[in-house]
Enzyme design. Structure first.
Site, PDB file in Angstrom:
ATOM      1  N   LEU A 194      36.414  14.624  -7.412  1.00 54.50           N
ATOM      2  CA  LEU A 194      35.633  15.852  -7.576  1.00 54.50           C
ATOM      3  C   LEU A 194      35.551  16.647  -6.270  1.00 54.50           C
ATOM      4  CD1 LEU A 194      32.931  14.465 -10.012  1.00 54.50           C
ATOM      5  CD2 LEU A 194      35.055  15.673 -10.544  1.00 54.50           C
ATOM      6  N   GLY A 199      44.985  -6.435  14.824  1.00 53.03           N
ATOM      7  CA  GLY A 199      44.397  -7.735  15.137  1.00 53.03           C
ATOM      8  C   GLY A 199      44.633  -8.742  14.012  1.00 53.03           C
ATOM      9  N   HIS A 208       7.394  26.996   3.866  1.00 54.41           N
ATOM     10  CA  HIS A 208       7.753  28.016   2.883  1.00 54.41           C
ATOM     11  C   HIS A 208       8.471  29.161   3.590  1.00 54.41           C
ATOM     12  CE1 HIS A 208       7.473  30.702  -0.539  1.00 54.41           C
ATOM     13  NE2 HIS A 208       7.079  31.646   0.299  1.00 54.41           N
ATOM     14  N   GLY A 253      40.774  10.342 -12.299  1.00 55.32           N
ATOM     15  CA  GLY A 253      39.511   9.745 -11.857  1.00 55.32           C
ATOM     16  C   GLY A 253      38.503  10.801 -11.436  1.00 55.32           C
ATOM     17  N   MET A 276      30.907   1.801  -0.995  1.00 53.53           N
ATOM     18  CA  MET A 276      31.865   2.094   0.088  1.00 53.53           C
ATOM     19  C   MET A 276      31.471   3.417   0.727  1.00 53.53           C
ATOM     20  SD  MET A 276      35.473   0.795  -1.373  1.00 53.53           S
ATOM     21  CE  MET A 276      35.889  -0.935  -1.360  1.00 53.53           C
TER      22      MET A 276
END
Ligand code: FAD
Ligand code: NAD
Length: 466
Positions: free
Chosen positions: A187, A115, A445, A181, A319
Protein backbone atom coordinates in the site's frame (compact mmCIF):
# COMPACT_ATOMS: atom_id res chain seq x y z
CA UNK A 1 45.78 -13.58 18.44
CA UNK A 2 42.26 -12.46 17.55
CA UNK A 3 41.05 -9.12 18.90
CA UNK A 4 38.85 -9.52 21.96
CA UNK A 5 35.60 -7.64 22.68
CA UNK A 6 33.20 -7.85 25.60
CA UNK A 7 30.30 -7.78 23.11
CA UNK A 8 29.89 -8.15 19.36
CA UNK A 9 26.72 -7.27 17.46
CA UNK A 10 26.18 -8.95 14.07
CA UNK A 11 24.08 -6.63 11.88
CA UNK A 12 24.10 -2.84 11.76
CA UNK A 13 20.35 -2.18 11.32
CA UNK A 14 18.13 -0.31 13.81
CA UNK A 15 18.30 -3.29 16.16
CA UNK A 16 22.05 -3.84 15.88
CA UNK A 17 23.46 -0.33 15.78
CA UNK A 18 21.22 0.89 18.61
CA UNK A 19 22.24 -2.14 20.70
CA UNK A 20 25.95 -1.47 20.00
CA UNK A 21 25.63 2.19 21.04
CA UNK A 22 23.75 1.30 24.22
CA UNK A 23 26.37 -1.36 25.11
CA UNK A 24 29.13 1.20 24.62
CA UNK A 25 27.22 3.74 26.75
CA UNK A 26 27.15 1.08 29.47
CA UNK A 27 30.95 0.78 29.37
CA UNK A 28 31.21 -2.41 27.31
CA UNK A 29 33.96 -2.79 24.69
CA UNK A 30 31.78 -3.38 21.63
CA UNK A 31 32.11 -4.20 17.93
CA UNK A 32 29.40 -4.07 15.26
CA UNK A 33 29.65 -6.09 12.04
CA UNK A 34 27.70 -5.09 8.94
CA UNK A 35 27.89 -6.74 5.52
CA UNK A 36 26.06 -4.30 3.23
CA UNK A 37 28.80 -1.65 3.17
CA UNK A 38 26.66 0.95 4.92
CA UNK A 39 25.04 1.07 8.33
CA UNK A 40 21.34 1.46 9.16
CA UNK A 41 20.13 -1.92 7.87
CA UNK A 42 17.03 -2.51 5.80
CA UNK A 43 15.39 0.47 7.46
CA UNK A 44 17.78 3.22 6.40
CA UNK A 45 19.05 1.72 3.15
CA UNK A 46 16.10 -0.03 1.47
CA UNK A 47 13.15 0.33 3.84
CA UNK A 48 11.64 2.97 6.12
CA UNK A 49 13.72 5.93 4.99
CA UNK A 50 13.77 5.66 1.18
CA UNK A 51 10.08 4.67 1.20
CA UNK A 52 9.11 7.61 3.41
CA UNK A 53 11.17 9.94 1.25
CA UNK A 54 9.34 8.77 -1.91
CA UNK A 55 5.98 8.87 -0.11
CA UNK A 56 6.64 12.48 0.83
CA UNK A 57 7.93 13.52 -2.60
CA UNK A 58 5.09 11.83 -4.47
CA UNK A 59 2.58 13.43 -2.10
CA UNK A 60 4.11 16.85 -2.75
CA UNK A 61 3.84 16.19 -6.49
CA UNK A 62 0.20 15.23 -6.10
CA UNK A 63 -0.61 18.19 -3.83
CA UNK A 64 1.03 20.80 -6.00
CA UNK A 65 -1.18 19.73 -8.91
CA UNK A 66 -4.29 20.63 -6.95
CA UNK A 67 -3.09 23.93 -5.48
CA UNK A 68 -4.91 25.98 -8.11
CA UNK A 69 -8.19 24.77 -6.53
CA UNK A 70 -7.08 26.67 -3.41
CA UNK A 71 -6.16 29.92 -5.14
CA UNK A 72 -2.48 29.24 -5.79
CA UNK A 73 -1.81 29.25 -9.51
CA UNK A 74 1.41 27.72 -10.72
CA UNK A 75 2.62 26.67 -14.15
CA UNK A 76 2.65 23.19 -15.57
CA UNK A 77 3.78 20.59 -13.02
CA UNK A 78 6.21 18.02 -14.42
CA UNK A 79 7.84 15.01 -12.84
CA UNK A 80 11.63 14.70 -12.93
CA UNK A 81 11.99 11.12 -11.69
CA UNK A 82 15.84 10.91 -11.74
CA UNK A 83 16.02 14.07 -9.61
CA UNK A 84 13.38 12.73 -7.24
CA UNK A 85 15.38 9.50 -6.86
CA UNK A 86 18.53 11.55 -6.17
CA UNK A 87 16.72 13.43 -3.43
CA UNK A 88 15.69 10.10 -1.87
CA UNK A 89 19.25 8.75 -2.17
CA UNK A 90 20.62 11.87 -0.50
CA UNK A 91 18.36 11.33 2.53
CA UNK A 92 19.62 7.74 2.77
CA UNK A 93 23.29 8.74 2.52
CA UNK A 94 22.99 11.47 5.14
CA UNK A 95 21.33 9.11 7.60
CA UNK A 96 23.59 6.09 7.05
CA UNK A 97 26.70 8.27 7.38
CA UNK A 98 25.12 9.70 10.51
CA UNK A 99 24.95 6.22 12.05
CA UNK A 100 28.63 5.65 11.19
CA UNK A 101 29.45 8.89 13.01
CA UNK A 102 27.41 7.76 16.03
CA UNK A 103 29.29 4.46 16.24
CA UNK A 104 32.60 6.32 16.09
CA UNK A 105 31.46 8.87 18.67
CA UNK A 106 30.53 6.03 21.05
CA UNK A 107 33.79 4.16 20.36
CA UNK A 108 32.10 1.14 18.82
CA UNK A 109 34.48 -0.70 16.47
CA UNK A 110 32.80 -1.08 13.07
CA UNK A 111 33.74 -4.10 10.93
CA UNK A 112 32.60 -4.03 7.30
CA UNK A 113 31.97 -7.60 6.21
CA UNK A 114 29.91 -10.75 6.58
CA UNK A 115 29.95 -12.28 10.05
CA UNK A 116 29.61 -16.00 10.77
CA UNK A 117 30.12 -18.13 13.86
CA UNK A 118 33.40 -20.03 14.08
CA UNK A 119 32.56 -21.07 17.63
CA UNK A 120 30.23 -19.78 20.30
CA UNK A 121 32.71 -17.04 21.22
CA UNK A 122 34.39 -16.43 17.86
CA UNK A 123 33.09 -14.58 14.82
CA UNK A 124 34.72 -14.84 11.42
CA UNK A 125 34.37 -11.67 9.32
CA UNK A 126 34.89 -11.79 5.56
CA UNK A 127 35.17 -8.41 3.86
CA UNK A 128 34.30 -7.66 0.22
CA UNK A 129 37.79 -8.76 -0.90
CA UNK A 130 37.32 -12.05 0.97
CA UNK A 131 39.88 -11.03 3.58
CA UNK A 132 39.15 -12.89 6.80
CA UNK A 133 39.38 -11.52 10.35
CA UNK A 134 38.44 -13.45 13.47
CA UNK A 135 37.27 -11.65 16.58
CA UNK A 136 36.51 -13.01 19.99
CA UNK A 137 33.61 -11.97 22.22
CA UNK A 138 32.10 -12.82 25.60
CA UNK A 139 28.59 -11.95 24.41
CA UNK A 140 27.25 -11.96 20.86
CA UNK A 141 24.00 -10.33 19.72
CA UNK A 142 22.49 -11.48 16.41
CA UNK A 143 20.58 -8.66 14.68
CA UNK A 144 20.65 -9.81 11.07
CA UNK A 145 17.12 -8.68 10.21
CA UNK A 146 14.87 -9.98 7.47
CA UNK A 147 14.59 -10.34 3.69
CA UNK A 148 11.56 -10.26 1.36
CA UNK A 149 9.76 -13.48 0.52
CA UNK A 150 8.52 -14.25 -2.97
CA UNK A 151 5.81 -16.60 -4.21
CA UNK A 152 6.69 -20.26 -4.78
CA UNK A 153 8.75 -20.66 -7.96
CA UNK A 154 8.93 -16.92 -8.68
CA UNK A 155 12.23 -15.08 -8.39
CA UNK A 156 12.77 -11.35 -8.03
CA UNK A 157 14.75 -9.86 -10.93
CA UNK A 158 14.32 -6.39 -9.36
CA UNK A 159 13.53 -4.98 -12.84
CA UNK A 160 10.11 -6.41 -13.77
CA UNK A 161 9.32 -8.71 -10.85
CA UNK A 162 10.40 -6.56 -7.95
CA UNK A 163 10.49 -6.65 -4.17
CA UNK A 164 10.32 -3.38 -2.23
CA UNK A 165 14.03 -2.93 -3.01
CA UNK A 166 13.38 -2.76 -6.77
CA UNK A 167 10.18 -0.74 -6.28
CA UNK A 168 12.24 1.97 -4.54
CA UNK A 169 14.43 2.55 -7.58
CA UNK A 170 12.34 2.12 -10.72
CA UNK A 171 13.79 4.16 -13.57
CA UNK A 172 10.43 4.96 -15.14
CA UNK A 173 6.89 5.34 -13.90
CA UNK A 174 5.18 2.07 -14.86
CA UNK A 175 2.06 2.38 -17.00
CA UNK A 176 0.48 -0.48 -15.10
CA UNK A 177 1.78 -2.01 -11.88
CA UNK A 178 0.41 -5.09 -10.17
CA UNK A 179 1.01 -5.24 -6.43
CA UNK A 180 0.70 -8.71 -4.93
CA UNK A 181 -0.28 -8.31 -1.26
CA UNK A 182 -2.25 -5.46 0.32
CA UNK A 183 -0.07 -4.98 3.41
CA UNK A 184 2.35 -2.29 4.56
CA UNK A 185 4.72 -2.39 1.58
CA UNK A 186 2.11 -2.95 -1.11
CA UNK A 187 0.00 0.00 0.00
CA UNK A 188 2.89 2.40 0.65
CA UNK A 189 4.76 1.62 -2.59
CA UNK A 190 1.47 1.27 -4.52
CA UNK A 191 0.56 4.79 -3.33
CA UNK A 192 3.93 6.19 -4.44
CA UNK A 193 3.67 4.87 -7.99
CA UNK A 194 -0.04 5.61 -8.28
CA UNK A 195 0.58 9.27 -7.34
CA UNK A 196 3.38 9.46 -9.89
CA UNK A 197 1.02 8.25 -12.63
CA UNK A 198 0.93 4.44 -12.67
CA UNK A 199 -2.32 2.46 -12.86
CA UNK A 200 -1.99 0.34 -9.73
CA UNK A 201 -3.82 -2.96 -9.14
CA UNK A 202 -3.54 -4.63 -5.74
CA UNK A 203 -4.15 -8.39 -5.79
CA UNK A 204 -4.85 -9.64 -2.28
CA UNK A 205 -5.42 -13.16 -1.05
CA UNK A 206 -7.78 -12.19 1.83
CA UNK A 207 -11.11 -10.31 1.77
CA UNK A 208 -9.54 -7.27 3.47
CA UNK A 209 -6.29 -5.33 3.33
CA UNK A 210 -3.75 -4.89 6.16
CA UNK A 211 -4.50 -8.09 8.11
CA UNK A 212 -4.38 -7.65 11.87
CA UNK A 213 -5.54 -4.04 11.72
CA UNK A 214 -8.85 -3.01 13.34
CA UNK A 215 -11.44 -3.98 10.67
CA UNK A 216 -13.33 -0.67 10.75
CA UNK A 217 -10.12 1.23 10.02
CA UNK A 218 -9.03 -1.22 7.36
CA UNK A 219 -12.42 -0.90 5.58
CA UNK A 220 -12.25 2.91 5.66
CA UNK A 221 -8.62 2.78 4.49
CA UNK A 222 -9.49 0.69 1.45
CA UNK A 223 -12.41 3.02 0.61
CA UNK A 224 -10.09 6.04 0.67
CA UNK A 225 -7.37 4.33 -1.40
CA UNK A 226 -10.00 3.30 -3.99
CA UNK A 227 -11.10 6.94 -4.23
CA UNK A 228 -7.47 7.83 -4.91
CA UNK A 229 -7.57 5.52 -7.94
CA UNK A 230 -5.96 2.31 -6.64
CA UNK A 231 -7.77 -0.82 -7.88
CA UNK A 232 -8.31 -3.74 -5.51
CA UNK A 233 -8.86 -7.40 -6.42
CA UNK A 234 -9.68 -9.18 -3.18
CA UNK A 235 -9.70 -12.91 -2.55
CA UNK A 236 -7.49 -13.45 -5.59
CA UNK A 237 -4.72 -16.00 -5.49
CA UNK A 238 -1.76 -15.53 -7.79
CA UNK A 239 -1.15 -18.73 -9.74
CA UNK A 240 1.71 -17.75 -12.03
CA UNK A 241 3.70 -14.72 -13.11
CA UNK A 242 5.17 -14.95 -16.60
CA UNK A 243 7.49 -12.37 -18.09
CA UNK A 244 6.92 -11.26 -21.70
CA UNK A 245 8.39 -8.62 -24.05
CA UNK A 246 6.62 -5.70 -22.43
CA UNK A 247 6.58 -6.78 -18.79
CA UNK A 248 4.67 -9.63 -17.22
CA UNK A 249 1.32 -11.38 -16.99
CA UNK A 250 0.03 -12.14 -13.52
CA UNK A 251 -2.48 -15.00 -13.62
CA UNK A 252 -4.89 -15.24 -10.70
CA UNK A 253 -7.84 -17.30 -9.54
CA UNK A 254 -10.57 -15.74 -7.40
CA UNK A 255 -12.59 -17.40 -4.60
CA UNK A 256 -15.17 -18.68 -7.12
CA UNK A 257 -12.46 -20.32 -9.21
CA UNK A 258 -12.60 -17.70 -11.96
CA UNK A 259 -9.26 -17.01 -13.66
CA UNK A 260 -8.15 -13.48 -14.41
CA UNK A 261 -4.93 -12.29 -16.04
CA UNK A 262 -3.33 -8.92 -15.40
CA UNK A 263 -0.90 -7.59 -18.00
CA UNK A 264 1.49 -5.08 -16.53
CA UNK A 265 4.98 -3.65 -16.90
CA UNK A 266 5.98 -4.11 -13.23
CA UNK A 267 4.91 -6.64 -10.57
CA UNK A 268 5.67 -5.81 -6.95
CA UNK A 269 5.55 -8.86 -4.72
CA UNK A 270 4.92 -7.73 -1.16
CA UNK A 271 3.60 -10.79 0.64
CA UNK A 272 5.79 -10.51 3.73
CA UNK A 273 9.38 -10.88 4.90
CA UNK A 274 11.31 -13.71 6.56
CA UNK A 275 14.01 -13.83 9.22
CA UNK A 276 17.54 -13.67 7.79
CA UNK A 277 19.90 -16.23 9.28
CA UNK A 278 21.75 -16.89 6.02
CA UNK A 279 25.45 -17.59 6.30
CA UNK A 280 25.64 -17.23 10.09
CA UNK A 281 26.64 -20.86 10.54
CA UNK A 282 24.12 -21.28 13.35
CA UNK A 283 23.90 -25.05 12.78
CA UNK A 284 27.55 -25.39 13.73
CA UNK A 285 27.11 -23.87 17.17
CA UNK A 286 23.59 -25.21 17.70
CA UNK A 287 21.44 -22.04 17.99
CA UNK A 288 17.80 -23.14 17.88
CA UNK A 289 15.26 -21.76 15.39
CA UNK A 290 11.45 -21.81 15.65
CA UNK A 291 9.00 -23.23 13.07
CA UNK A 292 9.21 -20.02 11.02
CA UNK A 293 13.00 -20.19 10.98
CA UNK A 294 13.31 -17.24 13.35
CA UNK A 295 15.88 -17.41 16.14
CA UNK A 296 14.20 -18.71 19.28
CA UNK A 297 14.75 -16.45 22.29
CA UNK A 298 13.76 -16.24 25.94
CA UNK A 299 12.20 -13.13 27.46
CA UNK A 300 15.64 -11.57 28.00
CA UNK A 301 16.52 -12.19 24.29
CA UNK A 302 18.94 -14.99 25.17
CA UNK A 303 19.02 -17.93 22.73
CA UNK A 304 19.47 -21.52 23.91
CA UNK A 305 23.21 -20.67 24.18
CA UNK A 306 23.66 -18.45 27.20
CA UNK A 307 26.22 -16.01 25.71
CA UNK A 308 24.29 -15.52 22.43
CA UNK A 309 21.30 -13.22 22.10
CA UNK A 310 19.03 -12.18 19.20
CA UNK A 311 16.80 -9.16 18.50
CA UNK A 312 14.77 -7.40 15.79
CA UNK A 313 13.29 -8.91 12.64
CA UNK A 314 15.28 -12.12 13.06
CA UNK A 315 13.15 -13.07 16.11
CA UNK A 316 9.41 -13.30 16.77
CA UNK A 317 7.18 -10.21 16.75
CA UNK A 318 6.23 -7.35 14.46
CA UNK A 319 8.89 -6.52 11.86
CA UNK A 320 9.21 -2.85 12.76
CA UNK A 321 12.27 -0.66 13.20
CA UNK A 322 11.18 0.79 16.56
CA UNK A 323 10.53 -2.72 17.93
CA UNK A 324 14.06 -3.72 16.85
CA UNK A 325 15.54 -0.56 18.44
CA UNK A 326 13.76 -1.09 21.74
CA UNK A 327 14.91 -4.70 21.82
CA UNK A 328 18.46 -3.50 21.08
CA UNK A 329 18.39 -1.27 24.15
CA UNK A 330 16.74 -3.90 26.34
CA UNK A 331 19.22 -6.65 25.43
CA UNK A 332 22.21 -4.35 26.05
CA UNK A 333 20.83 -3.56 29.51
CA UNK A 334 20.23 -7.25 30.20
CA UNK A 335 23.80 -8.09 29.17
CA UNK A 336 25.16 -5.76 31.87
CA UNK A 337 22.81 -7.21 34.46
CA UNK A 338 20.07 -4.58 34.33
CA UNK A 339 16.41 -5.42 33.68
CA UNK A 340 15.78 -4.26 30.12
CA UNK A 341 12.36 -5.12 28.75
CA UNK A 342 9.99 -4.29 25.90
CA UNK A 343 6.26 -3.81 26.37
CA UNK A 344 4.82 -5.59 23.33
CA UNK A 345 1.31 -4.34 24.18
CA UNK A 346 2.20 -0.77 23.27
CA UNK A 347 4.16 -1.01 20.04
CA UNK A 348 2.58 1.35 17.55
CA UNK A 349 2.19 0.50 13.87
CA UNK A 350 1.96 3.25 11.27
CA UNK A 351 1.29 3.12 7.53
CA UNK A 352 2.62 6.30 5.94
CA UNK A 353 0.06 6.66 3.16
CA UNK A 354 -2.23 9.66 2.72
CA UNK A 355 -4.00 9.69 5.05
CA UNK A 356 -1.75 7.95 7.55
CA UNK A 357 -3.02 4.95 9.49
CA UNK A 358 -1.83 4.31 13.02
CA UNK A 359 -2.64 1.69 15.55
CA UNK A 360 -1.67 0.67 19.09
CA UNK A 361 -2.89 -1.94 21.55
CA UNK A 362 -5.83 -4.21 20.91
CA UNK A 363 -8.32 -4.11 18.06
CA UNK A 364 -12.07 -4.55 18.49
CA UNK A 365 -11.76 -8.02 16.96
CA UNK A 366 -9.09 -9.04 19.50
CA UNK A 367 -11.14 -7.74 22.43
CA UNK A 368 -14.21 -9.66 21.22
CA UNK A 369 -12.18 -12.82 20.80
CA UNK A 370 -10.84 -12.51 24.36
CA UNK A 371 -14.31 -11.70 25.67
CA UNK A 372 -13.13 -8.41 27.15
CA UNK A 373 -15.99 -5.90 27.58
CA UNK A 374 -15.09 -2.51 26.12
CA UNK A 375 -16.42 0.96 25.34
CA UNK A 376 -15.72 2.82 22.09
CA UNK A 377 -15.08 6.51 21.58
CA UNK A 378 -14.88 7.91 18.05
CA UNK A 379 -14.30 11.31 16.58
CA UNK A 380 -14.17 12.27 12.92
CA UNK A 381 -11.59 14.72 11.57
CA UNK A 382 -14.52 16.23 9.66
CA UNK A 383 -15.49 17.91 12.96
CA UNK A 384 -11.94 18.99 13.87
CA UNK A 385 -11.37 22.70 13.34
CA UNK A 386 -7.71 22.47 12.24
CA UNK A 387 -8.55 19.73 9.73
CA UNK A 388 -11.41 21.87 8.40
CA UNK A 389 -9.22 24.98 8.24
CA UNK A 390 -6.70 23.26 6.01
CA UNK A 391 -9.21 21.08 4.17
CA UNK A 392 -7.73 17.76 5.31
CA UNK A 393 -10.72 16.11 6.93
CA UNK A 394 -10.53 12.44 5.98
CA UNK A 395 -10.59 9.80 8.69
CA UNK A 396 -11.30 9.43 12.38
CA UNK A 397 -9.89 8.51 15.79
CA UNK A 398 -11.17 5.45 17.60
CA UNK A 399 -10.34 4.70 21.23
CA UNK A 400 -11.17 1.43 22.96
CA UNK A 401 -11.40 1.45 26.76
CA UNK A 402 -12.23 -1.20 29.33
CA UNK A 403 -15.96 -1.13 30.09
CA UNK A 404 -15.47 -1.11 33.87
CA UNK A 405 -12.09 0.48 34.63
CA UNK A 406 -12.05 2.84 31.58
CA UNK A 407 -8.37 1.91 31.04
CA UNK A 408 -7.30 2.53 27.43
CA UNK A 409 -6.91 -0.84 25.69
CA UNK A 410 -6.19 0.32 22.17
CA UNK A 411 -6.47 3.17 19.69
CA UNK A 412 -6.80 3.18 15.93
CA UNK A 413 -6.49 6.28 13.81
CA UNK A 414 -6.82 7.09 10.16
CA UNK A 415 -6.16 10.67 9.15
CA UNK A 416 -3.52 13.36 8.70
CA UNK A 417 -0.64 13.09 11.21
CA UNK A 418 -2.04 9.84 12.65
CA UNK A 419 1.54 8.55 12.95
CA UNK A 420 2.43 11.44 15.25
CA UNK A 421 -0.85 11.45 17.19
CA UNK A 422 -0.48 7.79 18.20
CA UNK A 423 2.49 8.66 20.47
CA UNK A 424 0.13 10.41 22.89
CA UNK A 425 -1.91 7.23 23.27
CA UNK A 426 1.29 5.20 23.68
CA UNK A 427 2.35 7.30 26.65
CA UNK A 428 -1.14 7.19 28.10
CA UNK A 429 -1.18 3.39 27.83
CA UNK A 430 2.31 3.04 29.37
CA UNK A 431 1.04 5.02 32.36
CA UNK A 432 -2.11 2.87 32.56
CA UNK A 433 -4.29 5.90 31.75
CA UNK A 434 -8.07 5.85 31.43
CA UNK A 435 -9.87 7.50 28.53
CA UNK A 436 -10.98 10.11 31.08
CA UNK A 437 -7.30 10.97 31.74
CA UNK A 438 -6.87 11.80 28.05
CA UNK A 439 -10.20 13.65 27.95
CA UNK A 440 -9.20 15.82 30.93
CA UNK A 441 -5.80 16.72 29.43
CA UNK A 442 -5.73 20.17 27.87
CA UNK A 443 -4.95 19.90 24.12
CA UNK A 444 -3.87 22.96 22.12
CA UNK A 445 -6.37 24.56 19.77
CA UNK A 446 -6.59 24.31 16.82
CA UNK A 447 -4.72 21.01 16.44
CA UNK A 448 -5.41 17.57 15.05
CA UNK A 449 -4.70 16.25 18.55
CA UNK A 450 -8.02 17.69 19.71
CA UNK A 451 -9.64 14.84 17.78
CA UNK A 452 -7.88 12.42 20.16
CA UNK A 453 -9.25 14.32 23.15
CA UNK A 454 -12.75 14.37 21.62
CA UNK A 455 -12.58 10.63 20.90
CA UNK A 456 -11.64 10.11 24.55
CA UNK A 457 -14.61 12.28 25.60
CA UNK A 458 -16.79 10.27 23.27
CA UNK A 459 -15.93 7.04 25.17
CA UNK A 460 -18.13 8.55 27.87
CA UNK A 461 -20.59 9.87 25.25
CA UNK A 462 -19.72 13.49 25.96
CA UNK A 463 -17.81 14.72 22.91
CA UNK A 464 -18.40 18.44 22.52
CA UNK A 465 -17.94 18.99 18.80
CA UNK A 466 -20.01 16.16 17.35
P1 FAD B 1 17.70 -4.95 9.47
O1 FAD B 1 17.33 -3.53 9.39
O2 FAD B 1 17.25 -5.85 8.38
O3 FAD B 1 19.28 -4.98 9.62
C1 FAD B 1 20.00 -6.16 9.62
C2 FAD B 1 21.36 -5.87 9.01
O4 FAD B 1 22.18 -7.00 9.22
C3 FAD B 1 21.32 -5.65 7.50
O5 FAD B 1 21.88 -4.41 7.17
C4 FAD B 1 22.13 -6.80 6.92
O6 FAD B 1 22.94 -6.39 5.82
C5 FAD B 1 23.02 -7.17 8.10
N1 FAD B 1 23.46 -8.56 8.09
C6 FAD B 1 22.72 -9.68 7.85
N2 FAD B 1 23.48 -10.79 7.99
C7 FAD B 1 24.71 -10.36 8.33
C8 FAD B 1 25.92 -11.03 8.62
N3 FAD B 1 26.00 -12.37 8.61
N4 FAD B 1 27.02 -10.29 8.92
C9 FAD B 1 26.95 -8.93 8.95
N5 FAD B 1 25.83 -8.25 8.69
C10 FAD B 1 24.73 -8.95 8.39
N6 FAD B 1 9.57 -0.35 9.87
C11 FAD B 1 9.09 0.69 10.55
O7 FAD B 1 9.07 0.66 11.79
N7 FAD B 1 8.62 1.83 9.92
C12 FAD B 1 8.62 1.93 8.58
O8 FAD B 1 8.20 2.94 8.03
C13 FAD B 1 9.12 0.83 7.82
N8 FAD B 1 9.15 0.89 6.47
C14 FAD B 1 9.67 -0.16 5.77
C15 FAD B 1 9.66 -0.08 4.38
C16 FAD B 1 10.17 -1.12 3.63
C17 FAD B 1 10.16 -1.03 2.13
C18 FAD B 1 10.71 -2.27 4.29
C19 FAD B 1 11.31 -3.39 3.49
C20 FAD B 1 10.71 -2.36 5.66
C21 FAD B 1 10.18 -1.30 6.42
N9 FAD B 1 10.13 -1.35 7.81
C22 FAD B 1 9.60 -0.31 8.51
C23 FAD B 1 10.65 -2.52 8.56
C24 FAD B 1 12.06 -2.21 9.10
O9 FAD B 1 12.90 -1.87 8.04
C25 FAD B 1 12.60 -3.43 9.85
O10 FAD B 1 11.68 -3.86 10.82
C26 FAD B 1 13.89 -3.08 10.54
O11 FAD B 1 14.86 -2.64 9.62
C27 FAD B 1 14.44 -4.29 11.31
O12 FAD B 1 15.64 -3.96 11.93
P2 FAD B 1 16.76 -5.05 12.23
O13 FAD B 1 17.90 -4.30 12.82
O14 FAD B 1 16.17 -6.18 12.97
O15 FAD B 1 17.18 -5.64 10.81
P1 NAD C 1 2.55 -7.62 5.16
O1 NAD C 1 2.56 -8.79 6.05
O2 NAD C 1 2.35 -6.27 5.72
O3 NAD C 1 1.43 -7.81 4.04
C1 NAD C 1 1.42 -8.93 3.20
C2 NAD C 1 0.06 -9.00 2.52
O4 NAD C 1 0.16 -9.96 1.49
C3 NAD C 1 -1.08 -9.44 3.43
O5 NAD C 1 -2.19 -8.61 3.21
C4 NAD C 1 -1.34 -10.88 3.00
O6 NAD C 1 -2.68 -11.28 3.20
C5 NAD C 1 -1.00 -10.79 1.53
N1 NAD C 1 -0.61 -12.06 0.92
C6 NAD C 1 0.16 -13.05 1.45
N2 NAD C 1 0.33 -14.03 0.55
C7 NAD C 1 -0.34 -13.67 -0.57
C8 NAD C 1 -0.53 -14.25 -1.85
N3 NAD C 1 0.02 -15.42 -2.16
N4 NAD C 1 -1.27 -13.59 -2.78
C9 NAD C 1 -1.84 -12.38 -2.46
N5 NAD C 1 -1.68 -11.77 -1.26
C10 NAD C 1 -0.94 -12.40 -0.34
O7 NAD C 1 3.94 -7.73 4.33
P2 NAD C 1 4.73 -6.66 3.48
O8 NAD C 1 3.82 -5.60 2.94
O9 NAD C 1 5.56 -7.45 2.54
O10 NAD C 1 5.66 -5.98 4.56
C11 NAD C 1 6.57 -6.77 5.32
C12 NAD C 1 6.79 -6.17 6.66
O11 NAD C 1 7.61 -5.02 6.57
C13 NAD C 1 5.50 -5.65 7.31
O12 NAD C 1 4.80 -6.68 7.95
C14 NAD C 1 6.02 -4.66 8.27
O13 NAD C 1 6.39 -5.34 9.44
C15 NAD C 1 7.25 -4.10 7.59
N6 NAD C 1 6.95 -2.77 7.00
C16 NAD C 1 6.54 -1.78 7.82
C17 NAD C 1 6.23 -0.53 7.30
C18 NAD C 1 5.78 0.55 8.22
O14 NAD C 1 5.95 0.40 9.42
N7 NAD C 1 5.21 1.64 7.71
C19 NAD C 1 6.34 -0.30 5.94
C20 NAD C 1 6.76 -1.35 5.12
C21 NAD C 1 7.07 -2.58 5.68
Amino acid sequence: MSEKFQAVVIGGGPGGYVCAIRLAQLGIKTACIESRGSLGGTCLNIGCIPSKSLLNLSEEFQKVKTLSNKGIDIGEVKLNLPKMMKSKDKAVTILTKGVEFLLKKNKVTYFKGMGSFKSKNEVLIKDENNKATIINADKIVIATGSVPVSLPGINFDEKIIVSSTGALKLEQVPKKMVVVGGGYIGLEMGSVWSRLGAEVHVVEFLDHITPGMDKEISTEFMKILKKQGIHFHMQHKVETIKKNNSGAVVSTKDKDGINKDFECDIVLISVGRKANTNGLNLEKIGVELDKKNRIKTKKNFQTNLNNIYAIGDVIEGPMLAHKAEDEGIAVAENIVGQSGHVNYDTIPGVIYTTPEVASIGQTEEQLKEKNIKYKIGKFSFMANSRAKAIDDTEGFVKILADEKSDKVLGAHLIGAHAGELIAEIGIAMEFGASSEDIARTCHAHPTFSEAVKEAALSVDKRAIHS
